[in-house]
Each structure stands twice: as structure tokens, then as C-alpha cells.
Design a protein around this motif. Structure first.
Motif, PDB file in Angstrom:
ATOM      1  N   LYS A  11       0.851  -1.194   0.000  1.00 41.49           N
ATOM      2  CA  LYS A  11       0.000   0.000   0.000  1.00 41.49           C
ATOM      3  C   LYS A  11       0.881   1.237   0.000  1.00 41.49           C
ATOM      4  O   LYS A  11       1.732   1.416   0.850  1.00 41.49           O
ATOM      5  N   VAL A  16      -2.250   0.485  -4.645  1.00 39.60           N
ATOM      6  CA  VAL A  16      -1.728  -0.736  -4.034  1.00 39.60           C
ATOM      7  C   VAL A  16      -0.946  -1.467  -5.126  1.00 39.60           C
ATOM      8  O   VAL A  16      -1.499  -1.821  -6.169  1.00 39.60           O
ATOM      9  N   LYS A  30      -6.324   0.325  -7.489  1.00 37.98           N
ATOM     10  CA  LYS A  30      -6.589   1.618  -6.843  1.00 37.98           C
ATOM     11  C   LYS A  30      -6.809   1.481  -5.345  1.00 37.98           C
ATOM     12  O   LYS A  30      -6.638   2.432  -4.592  1.00 37.98           O
ATOM     13  N   ASP A  31      -7.223   0.285  -4.899  1.00 36.84           N
ATOM     14  CA  ASP A  31      -7.389  -0.023  -3.473  1.00 36.84           C
ATOM     15  C   ASP A  31      -7.164  -1.518  -3.306  1.00 36.84           C
ATOM     16  O   ASP A  31      -6.872  -2.217  -4.276  1.00 36.84           O
ATOM     17  N   ASN A  34      -9.509  -3.783  -5.482  1.00 39.03           N
ATOM     18  CA  ASN A  34      -9.124  -3.723  -6.886  1.00 39.03           C
ATOM     19  C   ASN A  34      -7.773  -4.401  -7.117  1.00 39.03           C
ATOM     20  O   ASN A  34      -7.569  -5.049  -8.144  1.00 39.03           O
TER      21      ASN A  34
END
Length: 140
Positions: A11, A16, A30-31, A34
Motif C-alpha cells: 500500500k 496498491v 486503486k485499493d 481492486n
């Protein structure tokens, strides 16, 4: 082929970063959700490509032998090791939508009956093969 591969998830402030050490794959999300989806997609794509080329697909490493501090993105943020499940057969059904022409032989009387009943022989054959193989089309 179904399997579970370990991945490094790092992260950062903006994304990520993902590394799949057994497959030499680098990607990002994106997170976290995802990032796992991107990892799964990348692994399945690589497995399908390797299957098509007749290459041997590497087995997943044991999670206990991996060191998150030695990952490609270890210096970019906090890295955790997670497991991602894959199913290359399902992935292939999703992406491989081309049709293949096969010549089949059936008795003339059966063809006559099928034509007069308005039956799509190709569709019936597809359904029969899926039934015999115990697979289903999950994507249209």
C-alpha cells in the motif's frame, strides 16, 4: 485449473502495488479490493497464455517461505502477503468467445427430423458437451 497463489500487496499513498512472485507479474490496483482483482486477472491471463503455448504453469510457493521485505515494492510502503484464488477454466470461458467450426456426422434421418423440428443442432451439441463435461457457460 484452480489454484491459490501468494501475492505481495504494497500500500502506497496513491495505489496498491501487486507482485506475484511465482509468475513474475507486477500490477497495481486503486485499493485493496481492486488490487486483488487485478492480481487474479493477471494470474489467470498468464495461466491461459501458458496453457495455450504448452508451457508448464508454476506451482504456488508455500506462503511460509516468502519474505514480504524482499518483494519488488518493499521500499514503496507496507507490504503484506495474501492469497489469491484463480480458476483459469472459468477465465478462459469468460474471455474466449470465438467460435470454432467442427464437422460432425449424424444420420440423415436425424438431420431431417432436426431440420423439420426447427432445432439448432449446433446449440444442442454445445449444450450436450457442456453437460457431459460438467461445465457451464458463465458469460455470454
Amino acid at each position: 485449473m484452480k489454484n491459490v497463489y501468494p501475492v505481495f500487496l504494497t500500500k502506497t499513498d496513491t495505489v496498491v502495488l501487486v507482485e506475484v512472485p511465482d509468475m513474475d507479474i507486477l500490477t497495481e490496483g486503486k485499493d485493496m479490493v481492486n488490487a486483488v482483482e487485478m492480481a487474479r486477472d493477471a494470474i489467470e491471463l498468464k495461466c491461459v497464455s501458458m496453457e495455450d503455448e504448452g508451457m508448464e504453469i508454476p506451482l504456488p510457493s508455500e506462503i511460509g517461505v516468502l519474505d514480504a521485505n524482499k518483494g519488488t515494492f518493499a521500499e514503496e510502503g507496507m507490504t503484506v502477503i495474501s492469497l489469491v484464488d484463480i480458476d483459469s477454466g472459468e477465465y478462459r470461458r469468460k474471455i474466449d468467445t470465438k467460435t470454432v467450426r467442427k464437422n460432425v456426422t449424424i444420420p440423415s434421418w436425424l438431420n431431417y427430423e432436426a431440420e423439420h423440428a426447427g432445432i439448432n443442432v449446433s446449440k444442442v451439441l454445445q449444450e450436450a458437451l457442456m453437460n457431459v463435461l460438467h461445465v457451464q457457460r458463465k458469460y455470454n
